[in-house]
Design an enzyme around this catalytic site. Structure first.
Site, PDB file in Angstrom:
ATOM      1  N   GLY A  30       1.013  -1.260   0.042  1.00 47.41           N
ATOM      2  CA  GLY A  30       0.023  -0.071   0.110  1.00 47.41           C
ATOM      3  C   GLY A  30       0.957   1.198   0.125  1.00 47.41           C
ATOM      4  O   GLY A  30       0.522   2.119   0.367  1.00 47.41           O
ATOM      5  N   GLY A  34      -2.034   7.344   1.026  1.00 44.18           N
ATOM      6  CA  GLY A  34      -1.825   8.482   2.060  1.00 44.18           C
ATOM      7  C   GLY A  34      -0.947   8.297   2.991  1.00 44.18           C
ATOM      8  O   GLY A  34      -0.331   9.201   3.517  1.00 44.18           O
ATOM      9  N   ARG A 110     -14.799   2.416  11.864  1.00 41.39           N
ATOM     10  CA  ARG A 110     -13.751   1.781  11.274  1.00 41.39           C
ATOM     11  C   ARG A 110     -14.313   0.596  10.820  1.00 41.39           C
ATOM     12  O   ARG A 110     -14.106  -0.263   9.862  1.00 41.39           O
ATOM     13  CB  ARG A 110     -12.655   1.710  11.995  1.00 41.39           C
ATOM     14  CG  ARG A 110     -11.964   2.932  12.552  1.00 41.39           C
ATOM     15  CD  ARG A 110     -10.697   2.631  13.553  1.00 41.39           C
ATOM     16  NE  ARG A 110      -9.975   3.781  13.723  1.00 41.39           N
ATOM     17  CZ  ARG A 110     -10.454   4.702  15.014  1.00 41.39           C
ATOM     18  NH1 ARG A 110     -11.455   4.595  15.646  1.00 41.39           N
ATOM     19  NH2 ARG A 110      -9.533   5.760  15.292  1.00 41.39           N
ATOM     20  N   ASP A 173      -2.353   5.916  18.621  1.00 39.08           N
ATOM     21  CA  ASP A 173      -3.008   6.087  19.946  1.00 39.08           C
ATOM     22  C   ASP A 173      -2.213   6.722  21.092  1.00 39.08           C
ATOM     23  O   ASP A 173      -2.504   7.565  21.780  1.00 39.08           O
ATOM     24  CB  ASP A 173      -3.819   4.961  20.578  1.00 39.08           C
ATOM     25  CG  ASP A 173      -4.776   4.612  19.298  1.00 39.08           C
ATOM     26  OD1 ASP A 173      -4.963   3.376  19.078  1.00 39.08           O
ATOM     27  OD2 ASP A 173      -5.470   5.350  18.710  1.00 39.08           O
ATOM     28  N   HIS A 200      -8.150  -0.783  18.689  1.00 37.01           N
ATOM     29  CA  HIS A 200      -8.012   0.648  18.109  1.00 37.01           C
ATOM     30  C   HIS A 200      -9.120   1.093  17.506  1.00 37.01           C
ATOM     31  O   HIS A 200      -9.527   0.945  16.297  1.00 37.01           O
ATOM     32  CB  HIS A 200      -6.846   0.480  16.911  1.00 37.01           C
ATOM     33  CG  HIS A 200      -6.683   1.788  16.207  1.00 37.01           C
ATOM     34  ND1 HIS A 200      -6.016   2.862  16.681  1.00 37.01           N
ATOM     35  CD2 HIS A 200      -7.060   2.107  15.002  1.00 37.01           C
ATOM     36  CE1 HIS A 200      -6.125   3.811  15.888  1.00 37.01           C
ATOM     37  NE2 HIS A 200      -6.755   3.578  14.681  1.00 37.01           N
ATOM     38  N   MET A 248      -0.082   8.981  11.062  1.00 35.94           N
ATOM     39  CA  MET A 248      -0.087   7.664  11.262  1.00 35.94           C
ATOM     40  C   MET A 248       1.465   7.123  10.768  1.00 35.94           C
ATOM     41  O   MET A 248       1.833   6.137  11.105  1.00 35.94           O
ATOM     42  CB  MET A 248      -0.886   6.842  10.367  1.00 35.94           C
ATOM     43  CG  MET A 248      -1.095   5.363  10.209  1.00 35.94           C
ATOM     44  SD  MET A 248      -0.923   4.782  12.049  1.00 35.94           S
ATOM     45  CE  MET A 248       0.299   3.613  11.695  1.00 35.94           C
TER      46      MET A 248
HETATM   47  N1  LIG Z   1      -3.849   1.754  12.466  1.00 34.93           N
HETATM   48  C1  LIG Z   1      -3.996   2.984  12.504  1.00 34.93           C
HETATM   49  O1  LIG Z   1      -3.910   3.890  13.522  1.00 34.93           O
HETATM   50  C2  LIG Z   1      -4.412   3.603  11.287  1.00 34.93           C
HETATM   51  C3  LIG Z   1      -4.349   4.964  11.106  1.00 34.93           C
HETATM   52  C4  LIG Z   1      -4.625   5.774  10.005  1.00 34.93           C
HETATM   53  C5  LIG Z   1      -5.386   5.154   8.669  1.00 34.93           C
HETATM   54  N2  LIG Z   1      -5.434   3.722   9.093  1.00 34.93           N
HETATM   55  C6  LIG Z   1      -6.067   2.785   8.016  1.00 34.93           C
HETATM   56  O2  LIG Z   1      -4.876   2.621   7.082  1.00 34.93           O
HETATM   57  C7  LIG Z   1      -5.517   2.239   5.577  1.00 34.93           C
HETATM   58  C8  LIG Z   1      -5.035   2.924   4.340  1.00 34.93           C
HETATM   59  O3  LIG Z   1      -5.342   4.434   4.717  1.00 34.93           O
HETATM   60  P1  LIG Z   1      -4.651   5.486   3.649  1.00 34.93           P
HETATM   61  O4  LIG Z   1      -5.094   6.807   4.281  1.00 34.93           O
HETATM   62  O5  LIG Z   1      -3.313   5.209   3.522  1.00 34.93           O
HETATM   63  O6  LIG Z   1      -5.750   5.121   2.408  1.00 34.93           O
HETATM   64  P2  LIG Z   1      -5.349   5.473   0.961  1.00 34.93           P
HETATM   65  O7  LIG Z   1      -6.335   5.078   0.076  1.00 34.93           O
HETATM   66  O8  LIG Z   1      -4.774   6.694   0.989  1.00 34.93           O
HETATM   67  O9  LIG Z   1      -3.966   4.405   0.659  1.00 34.93           O
HETATM   68  C9  LIG Z   1      -4.390   2.956   0.568  1.00 34.93           C
HETATM   69  C10 LIG Z   1      -3.583   2.486  -0.422  1.00 34.93           C
HETATM   70  O10 LIG Z   1      -3.715   1.043  -0.504  1.00 34.93           O
HETATM   71  C11 LIG Z   1      -3.539   0.661  -1.986  1.00 34.93           C
HETATM   72  N3  LIG Z   1      -4.219  -0.715  -2.049  1.00 34.93           N
HETATM   73  C12 LIG Z   1      -5.422  -0.965  -2.220  1.00 34.93           C
HETATM   74  N4  LIG Z   1      -5.861  -2.393  -2.354  1.00 34.93           N
HETATM   75  C13 LIG Z   1      -4.527  -2.868  -2.250  1.00 34.93           C
HETATM   76  C14 LIG Z   1      -3.882  -4.233  -2.515  1.00 34.93           C
HETATM   77  N5  LIG Z   1      -4.655  -5.293  -2.663  1.00 34.93           N
HETATM   78  N6  LIG Z   1      -2.514  -4.369  -2.341  1.00 34.93           N
HETATM   79  C15 LIG Z   1      -1.730  -3.349  -2.284  1.00 34.93           C
HETATM   80  N7  LIG Z   1      -2.195  -2.076  -2.118  1.00 34.93           N
HETATM   81  C16 LIG Z   1      -3.541  -1.973  -1.952  1.00 34.93           C
HETATM   82  C17 LIG Z   1      -4.323   1.786  -2.648  1.00 34.93           C
HETATM   83  O11 LIG Z   1      -3.891   1.786  -4.007  1.00 34.93           O
HETATM   84  C18 LIG Z   1      -3.654   2.792  -1.912  1.00 34.93           C
HETATM   85  O12 LIG Z   1      -2.431   3.250  -2.389  1.00 34.93           O
HETATM   86  C19 LIG Z   1      -6.927   2.550   6.114  1.00 34.93           C
HETATM   87  O13 LIG Z   1      -7.577   1.445   6.161  1.00 34.93           O
HETATM   88  C20 LIG Z   1      -7.101   3.315   7.373  1.00 34.93           C
HETATM   89  O14 LIG Z   1      -8.291   3.316   7.860  1.00 34.93           O
HETATM   90  C21 LIG Z   1      -5.049   3.145  10.279  1.00 34.93           C
HETATM   91  O1  LIG Z   2      -9.559   7.151  12.341  1.00 31.21           O
HETATM   92  C1  LIG Z   2      -9.384   6.299  11.437  1.00 31.21           C
HETATM   93  O2  LIG Z   2     -10.202   6.044  10.579  1.00 31.21           O
HETATM   94  C2  LIG Z   2      -7.715   6.145  11.134  1.00 31.21           C
HETATM   95  C3  LIG Z   2      -7.193   5.763  12.186  1.00 31.21           C
HETATM   96  O3  LIG Z   2      -7.837   4.586  12.451  1.00 31.21           O
HETATM   97  C4  LIG Z   2      -7.084   6.851  13.234  1.00 31.21           C
HETATM   98  O4  LIG Z   2      -7.055   6.595  14.259  1.00 31.21           O
HETATM   99  O5  LIG Z   2      -6.578   7.966  12.698  1.00 31.21           O
END
Ligand SMILES: NC(=O)c1ccc[n+]([C@@H]2O[C@H](COP(=O)([O-])OP(=O)(O)OC[C@H]3O[C@@H](n4cnc5c(N)ncnc54)[C@H](O)[C@@H]3O)[C@@H](O)[C@H]2O)c1
Ligand SMILES: O=C(O)C[C@H](O)C(=O)O
Length: 337
Positions: A30, A34, A110, A173, A200, A248
């Site tokens: 990925g 973002g 989420r 967090d 989370h 993140m």
């Molecule tokens: N754990 C945390 O604290 C936390 C914090 C922020 C966001 N997130 C999560 O992280 C994830 C990504 O968020 P983002 O803002 O980067 O989204 P985004 O859409 O900007 O980026 C996601 C990327 O994943 C890629 N992707 C999709 N399917 C794929 C696959 N099968 N193989 C490889 N790449 C693939 C997309 O092309 C894209 O580039 C979301 O699920 C979001 O909720 C988690």
């Molecule tokens: O809140 C979200 O969907 C993204 C991530 O889990 C966060 O805590 O920022």
């Protein structure tokens, strides 16, 4: 000219280049997203990373070409979105970070991401089980409380599951809680490291202020809300443009650095969502608590420790929610397997 070495310090970078740098391949699945792009940038600046593999279903090679021009020693490779490209990106990886998946929009929880992201994480987990069965898997994709168990199931089905190598990245967090406390107490954020346990999402995010230098903050309802719903704060502010990405990326890079550091240093402790014995008797298989990291991944899972009665109430609500989530996992839709 901005020298990348100034980020990690030339002395530290030289220390790594002088010693026989053991190979540390880190893979981001990925990588063009973002989170993926700034995360890959921060990993490129980390002198402990010797080989950075960037994979995405769109844009991986482009991000890799860009980041590869940064003047640090690590090799950067972008991979085509094909089964062989994914296999090559994973082969030999010591750490695999998974931010692949869709983010929330305002009004969503989420859990609303589950149907889409469960399949994405499932398929990437299948590839990782085949091509990087011994890697540390760091799951960022939401809903973390559910995507981590999916990875576990996939690795178990492949006969390669090692619970010491699977992590739900809940570091954001901790980062949020620590920054919010430093703002209130007007302290140096570097001096704050708030313990956050549970999971989370919403009420599963339980900060333990009684274990910090500011126990008076237990019961601060606004602070608790900001920590438990910090993600929502960013989703609202981005107004449909997604969720937290830059903070993140920092949190993910911090956790990866802790894992790499723990290969040679003892006492590296991070709260993280792991396959935990703490509440298995209550049917809760995964829980975030302080974990001592080491060369084998999870070295020691610490229990929650001494908490106040108010914090116990938060923990009880957290456990009830995690139990609900684990019950719903038992009836995972077919496509999530
Ligand atoms: N754990 C945390 O604290 C936390 C914090 C922020 C966001 N997130 C999560 O992280 C994830 C990504 O968020 P983002 O803002 O980067 O989204 P985004 O859409 O900007 O980026 C996601 C990327 O994943 C890629 N992707 C999709 N399917 C794929 C696959 N099968 N193989 C490889 N790449 C693939 C997309 O092309 C894209 O580039 C979301 O699920 C979001 O909720 C988690
Ligand atoms: O809140 C979200 O969907 C993204 C991530 O889990 C966060 O805590 O920022």
């Amino acid at each position: 000219m901005f020298a990348a070495s100034r980020v990690f310090g030339a002395a530290q970078r030289r220390a790594f280049s002088a010693s026989a740098r053991d190979l540390s391949k880190v893979t981001v699945l990925g990588a063009a997203g973002g989170i993926g792009q700034p995360l890959s940038l921060l990993l490129k600046l980390n002198p402990r990373v010797t080989d950075l593999a960037l994979y995405d279903i769109r844009g991986g090679p482009g991000v890799a070409a860009d980041i590869s021009h940064i003047n640090t020693a690590s090799k950067v490779t972008g991979y085509e979105p094909t089964p062989s490209g994914l296999d090559a990106a994973l082969k030999g990886a010591e750490i695999v970070l998974i931010p692949a998946g869709v983010p929330r929009k305002p009004g969503m929880t989420r859990d609303d991401l589950f149907n889409t992201n469960a399949s994405i994480v499932r398929d990437l987990a299948k590839a990782a089980a085949k091509s990087a069965p011994d890697a540390n898997i760091l799951v960022i994709s939401n809903p973390v409380n559910s995507t981590v168990p999916i990875v576990a199931e996939i690795f178990k089905a492949a006969g390669v599951y090692n619970p010491k190598r699977l992590f739900g990245v809940t570091t954001l967090d901790v980062v949020r809680a620590s920054r919010f406390v430093s703002e209130i107490k007007k302290t140096d954020p570097a001096d704050e490291n708030i313990v956050v346990v549970g999971g989370h999402s919403g009420v599963t995010i339980v900060p333990l202020f009684s274990q910090s230098s500011h126990p008076d903050l237990v019961g601060d309802a606004n602070l608790l809300k900001r920590v438990q719903f910090g993600g929502d704060e960013v989703v609202q502010a981005k107004d449909g443009a997604g969720s937290a990405t830059l903070s993140m990326a920092m949190a993910g890079a911090r956790f990866a650095e802790s894992l790499l550091k723990a290969k040679t240093q003892s006492g590296v402790v991070e709260p993280t969502f792991v396959d935990s014995p703490l509440y298995k008797d209550q049917g809760i298989d995964f829980f975030a608590s302080k974990v001592e990291l080491g060369p084998n991944g999870v070295e020691k899972i610490m229990d929650v420790g001494k908490i106040t009665s108010e914090e116990q109430k938060l923990l009880d609500a957290c456990l009830a929610d995690l139990k609900k989530a684990s019950c719903s996992e038992d009836s995972l839709p077919e496509h999530a397997h």
